[in-house]
Design a protein around this motif. Structure first.
Motif, PDB file in Angstrom:
ATOM      1  N   LEU A  44      38.015  29.811  29.561  1.00 44.26           N
ATOM      2  CA  LEU A  44      37.300  29.949  30.828  1.00 44.26           C
ATOM      3  C   LEU A  44      36.220  31.017  30.664  1.00 44.26           C
ATOM      4  CD1 LEU A  44      37.075  29.401  33.946  1.00 44.26           C
ATOM      5  CD2 LEU A  44      38.761  31.235  34.260  1.00 44.26           C
ATOM      6  N   ARG A  45      34.962  30.630  30.896  1.00 42.96           N
ATOM      7  CA  ARG A  45      33.855  31.554  30.703  1.00 42.96           C
ATOM      8  C   ARG A  45      33.387  32.227  32.000  1.00 42.96           C
ATOM      9  NH1 ARG A  45      33.482  33.406  25.668  1.00 42.96           N
ATOM     10  NH2 ARG A  45      33.169  31.768  24.119  1.00 42.96           N
ATOM     11  N   ASN A  46      33.408  31.477  33.139  1.00 43.14           N
ATOM     12  CA  ASN A  46      32.805  32.025  34.354  1.00 43.14           C
ATOM     13  C   ASN A  46      33.357  31.299  35.583  1.00 43.14           C
ATOM     14  OD1 ASN A  46      30.726  32.605  36.473  1.00 43.14           O
ATOM     15  ND2 ASN A  46      29.792  33.706  34.762  1.00 43.14           N
ATOM     16  N   ILE A  47      33.499  32.053  36.723  1.00 41.53           N
ATOM     17  CA  ILE A  47      33.913  31.433  37.990  1.00 41.53           C
ATOM     18  C   ILE A  47      32.980  31.861  39.122  1.00 41.53           C
ATOM     19  CG2 ILE A  47      36.351  31.194  37.367  1.00 41.53           C
ATOM     20  CD1 ILE A  47      36.904  33.742  38.999  1.00 41.53           C
ATOM     21  N   SER A  48      31.799  32.294  38.827  1.00 41.38           N
ATOM     22  CA  SER A  48      30.889  32.776  39.872  1.00 41.38           C
ATOM     23  C   SER A  48      30.351  31.619  40.706  1.00 41.38           C
ATOM     24  CB  SER A  48      29.733  33.557  39.241  1.00 41.38           C
ATOM     25  OG  SER A  48      28.977  32.725  38.389  1.00 41.38           O
ATOM     26  N   ASN A  49      30.072  31.924  41.975  1.00 47.09           N
ATOM     27  CA  ASN A  49      29.464  30.960  42.903  1.00 47.09           C
ATOM     28  C   ASN A  49      30.254  29.657  43.009  1.00 47.09           C
ATOM     29  OD1 ASN A  49      27.236  32.706  43.443  1.00 47.09           O
ATOM     30  ND2 ASN A  49      26.353  32.083  41.480  1.00 47.09           N
ATOM     31  N   ASN A  50      31.556  29.791  42.924  1.00 48.83           N
ATOM     32  CA  ASN A  50      32.456  28.639  43.074  1.00 48.83           C
ATOM     33  C   ASN A  50      32.249  27.557  42.009  1.00 48.83           C
ATOM     34  OD1 ASN A  50      33.810  29.731  45.225  1.00 48.83           O
ATOM     35  ND2 ASN A  50      32.683  28.585  46.780  1.00 48.83           N
ATOM     36  N   VAL A  59      33.208  26.658  38.080  1.00 52.06           N
ATOM     37  CA  VAL A  59      34.105  27.018  36.975  1.00 52.06           C
ATOM     38  C   VAL A  59      33.484  26.500  35.673  1.00 52.06           C
ATOM     39  CG1 VAL A  59      36.391  26.706  35.986  1.00 52.06           C
ATOM     40  CG2 VAL A  59      36.123  26.960  38.467  1.00 52.06           C
ATOM     41  N   LEU A  60      33.219  27.421  34.732  1.00 52.36           N
ATOM     42  CA  LEU A  60      32.599  27.062  33.453  1.00 52.36           C
ATOM     43  C   LEU A  60      33.623  27.226  32.337  1.00 52.36           C
ATOM     44  CD1 LEU A  60      30.009  26.245  31.926  1.00 52.36           C
ATOM     45  CD2 LEU A  60      29.539  28.709  31.659  1.00 52.36           C
ATOM     46  N   ILE A  61      33.875  26.132  31.609  1.00 55.08           N
ATOM     47  CA  ILE A  61      34.837  26.133  30.517  1.00 55.08           C
ATOM     48  C   ILE A  61      34.120  25.698  29.241  1.00 55.08           C
ATOM     49  CG2 ILE A  61      36.972  25.073  29.637  1.00 55.08           C
ATOM     50  CD1 ILE A  61      37.722  24.683  32.639  1.00 55.08           C
ATOM     51  N   GLU A  62      34.422  26.417  28.136  1.00 57.54           N
ATOM     52  CA  GLU A  62      33.748  26.146  26.869  1.00 57.54           C
ATOM     53  C   GLU A  62      34.775  25.919  25.767  1.00 57.54           C
ATOM     54  OE1 GLU A  62      30.305  28.048  23.924  1.00 57.54           O
ATOM     55  OE2 GLU A  62      31.114  29.233  25.601  1.00 57.54           O
ATOM     56  N   SER A  63      34.492  24.924  24.906  1.00 50.25           N
ATOM     57  CA  SER A  63      35.343  24.666  23.740  1.00 50.25           C
ATOM     58  C   SER A  63      34.602  25.078  22.462  1.00 50.25           C
ATOM     59  CB  SER A  63      35.726  23.177  23.670  1.00 50.25           C
ATOM     60  OG  SER A  63      34.566  22.375  23.493  1.00 50.25           O
ATOM     61  N   ASN A  64      35.371  25.284  21.392  1.00 48.73           N
ATOM     62  CA  ASN A  64      34.742  25.760  20.166  1.00 48.73           C
ATOM     63  C   ASN A  64      34.089  24.639  19.356  1.00 48.73           C
ATOM     64  OD1 ASN A  64      37.192  24.607  19.493  1.00 48.73           O
ATOM     65  ND2 ASN A  64      37.499  25.899  17.695  1.00 48.73           N
ATOM     66  N   VAL A  65      34.476  23.375  19.668  1.00 45.69           N
ATOM     67  CA  VAL A  65      33.845  22.235  19.005  1.00 45.69           C
ATOM     68  C   VAL A  65      33.549  21.177  20.057  1.00 45.69           C
ATOM     69  CG1 VAL A  65      34.990  22.625  16.777  1.00 45.69           C
ATOM     70  CG2 VAL A  65      36.077  21.165  18.499  1.00 45.69           C
ATOM     71  N   ALA A  66      32.588  20.353  19.781  1.00 46.21           N
ATOM     72  CA  ALA A  66      32.263  19.271  20.711  1.00 46.21           C
ATOM     73  C   ALA A  66      33.409  18.257  20.733  1.00 46.21           C
ATOM     74  CB  ALA A  66      30.963  18.597  20.303  1.00 46.21           C
ATOM     75  N   VAL A  67      33.766  17.817  21.943  1.00 43.42           N
ATOM     76  CA  VAL A  67      34.868  16.885  22.081  1.00 43.42           C
ATOM     77  C   VAL A  67      34.623  16.022  23.320  1.00 43.42           C
ATOM     78  CG1 VAL A  67      36.259  18.498  23.442  1.00 43.42           C
ATOM     79  CG2 VAL A  67      37.375  16.665  22.161  1.00 43.42           C
ATOM     80  N   GLU A  68      35.062  14.778  23.232  1.00 43.80           N
ATOM     81  CA  GLU A  68      34.994  13.900  24.400  1.00 43.80           C
ATOM     82  C   GLU A  68      36.351  13.930  25.092  1.00 43.80           C
ATOM     83  OE1 GLU A  68      34.063   9.244  25.625  1.00 43.80           O
ATOM     84  OE2 GLU A  68      34.019   9.877  23.527  1.00 43.80           O
ATOM     85  N   GLY A  69      36.318  14.187  26.416  1.00 45.49           N
ATOM     86  CA  GLY A  69      37.590  14.271  27.139  1.00 45.49           C
ATOM     87  C   GLY A  69      37.392  14.486  28.625  1.00 45.49           C
TER      88      GLY A  69
END
Length: 465
Positions: free
Chosen positions: A435-441, A443-453
């Motif tokens: 979880l990278r950020n929750i500002s302004n409602n 939610v930003l989530i980042e993975s270490n490799v590109a993935v489809e899901g």
């Protein structure tokens, strides 16, 4: 007393015999003459003090006019005075006399009054007034109340309560646009049951101080209407004004007023109320909670018909099982920016697809910055915008960043306290994600490799920290 009763019996029988004897038949005119004499005789005879062998005081015995053509103020006040004049054995609260359930009966009449109906002294209790209609005359004070449970003086020895266990039931009050219906001040365990109060300009019912006034099975409206009134914009006044603690309003209909129920006391409960007093679009409010930071109000199983709820700095407010029709909504209004212990759950909202939020924030006086234990959840919505403090969203993606926007549903613009997230993928890749950020409602989530899901996210704005 026995001699007076005997004399009364003889006089009345003598008059009756005069026109009923077969040996002395009367003409129709003679019969009417005797009837008029009887009618004139009764009030003049009781001008001193009626004799009652029961604990029921009928106001007609005191000369009250049940047709409403003449003023009955003095007659009804004499009946009330006599009802509380006898000393009774036993006390209720210290300093309040138990009058044993004595009844002042309005006998199904319509009585015109020019002054409030009051008890002559404080410190009385266990009294019933019932069964008729009171109508304010044109001389009635515009700031008075037809039935006024206040005192002329501080004659009660009880420092906290003036009256106890007063029951007002089966009464219609027509204020004639000359003030209010019922005022209850510093009274204990008062019942207002099956009353119809109309044409008030101030308050239909005003409760000030005291403890445990119960208003049940009653109807209140400034104007007699059944909805869709062409003059609805002009409705004013307050149907029920609770400026005291621990009161209850149950199974009550409020069909016209500027504000249906105003609450400025603590620990009141409102249940089974139908408010269609004045539409929100015309400036009306169904229930207005005006006790910032001390709300402590429960509103359950009620019906808000084109008019809603406004709560100032709500603290311990519960709204549940209610139906909001016609784009009616709930406003949480900031005064000092406090909102704590609020439950708005399990309600139904029905609107006209105009994009109106079911719960709205009024932050003109400042933002809510002291928020704790607020739950807006499990409400079902049709034709309006669902708002909540708990939300779940899922989105598909292919890459390293997922941004999930909750602004459409969350009540507060920037107040996410809890996030739970899960990344689901069918590939053989097992990425690390954070979880990278929750500002302004958002939610930003980042993975270490590109993935489809698919990323699933749950957020909560109401949890304590």
């Amino acid at each position: 007393m026995n001699l007076l009763l005997l004399t009364t019996f003889i006089i009345l029988n003598h008059v009756c015999i005069g026109y009923s004897s077969p040996a002395n038949p009367l003409t129709s005119d003679d019969h009417q003459l005797h009837i008029r004499k009887l009618q004139e005789f009764k009030p003049s005879f009781w001008q001193t003090k009626p004799v009652s062998t029961s604990r029921l005081y009928g106001v007609s015995l005191y000369g009250a006019d049940p047709t409403g053509k003449t003023d009955s103020t003095d007659a009804i006040l004499r009946a009330i005075s006599d009802a509380v004049s006898e000393e009774r054995v036993g006390l209720l609260m210290d300093g309040i006399t138990n009058h044993g359930g004595v009844q002042i009966s309005l006998e199904g009449g319509i009585y015109k009054i020019s002054r409030p109906m009051k008890f002559p002294v404080a410190g009385v209790g266990n009294i019933v007034i019932s069964g008729g209609t009171l109508k304010a005359s044109q001389n009635f004070s515009t700031n008075g109340y037809l039935i006024d449970l206040t005192t002329f003086s501080s004659s009660s020895s009880n420092k906290n309560y003036n009256y106890e266990y007063i029951t007002l039931k089966d009464i219609m009050l027509d204020c004639n646009y000359r003030g209010g219906g019922i005022r209850v001040v510093n009274s204990l365990r008062t019942s207002i049951d099956n009353c119809y109060i109309t044409h008030f300009t101030t308050n239909g019912i005003l409760v000030q101080g005291g403890h445990e006034t119960y208003i049940r099975n009653s109807f209140l409206g400034q104007h007699i209407t059944a909805g869709g009134d062409s003059h609805e914009r002009d409705f004013s006044g307050i149907a029920i004004n609770l400026a005291g603690n621990d009161n209850a309003v149950t199974d009550v209909v409020i069909f016209s007023a500027g504000i249906g129920i105003m609450v400025s006391g603590q620990a009141n409960v409102i249940t089974g109320v139908h408010c269609y007093n004045k539409a929100t679009g015309f400036g009306g409010t169904g229930i207005y909670l005006k006790l910032p930071s001390l709300t402590q109000t429960r509103i359950v199983n009620s019906y808000f018909d084109y008019t809603g709820i406004v709560a100032e700095d709500p603290v311990q407010l519960h709204v549940s099982g209610c139906f909001f029709l016609g784009d009616a909504f709930i406003v949480l209004k900031s005064v000092h920016g406090v909102m704590k212990g609020v439950n708005i759950v399990d309600n139904m909202f029905s609107g006209s697809n105009r994009g109106i939020d079911i719960v709205q924030l009024d932050q003109k006086a400042g933002v809510f910055n002291n928020i704790d234990q607020v739950v807006v959840n499990n409400n079902n919505v049709r034709g309006m915008n669902l708002k909540a403090t708990i939300a779940k969203l899922a989105m598909k993606g292919n890459g390293t960043l997922w941004s999930v926007d909750f602004n459409r549903i969350l009540v507060f613009p920037r107040h996410i306290k809890f996030v739970q997230y899960t990344l689901m993928t069918q590939s053989n890749v097992f990425p690390n994600y954070v979880l990278r950020n929750i500002s302004n409602n958002k939610v930003l989530i980042e993975s270490n490799v590109a993935v489809e899901g698919t990323i699933s996210v749950t957020v909560d704005q109401g949890l304590s920290i």
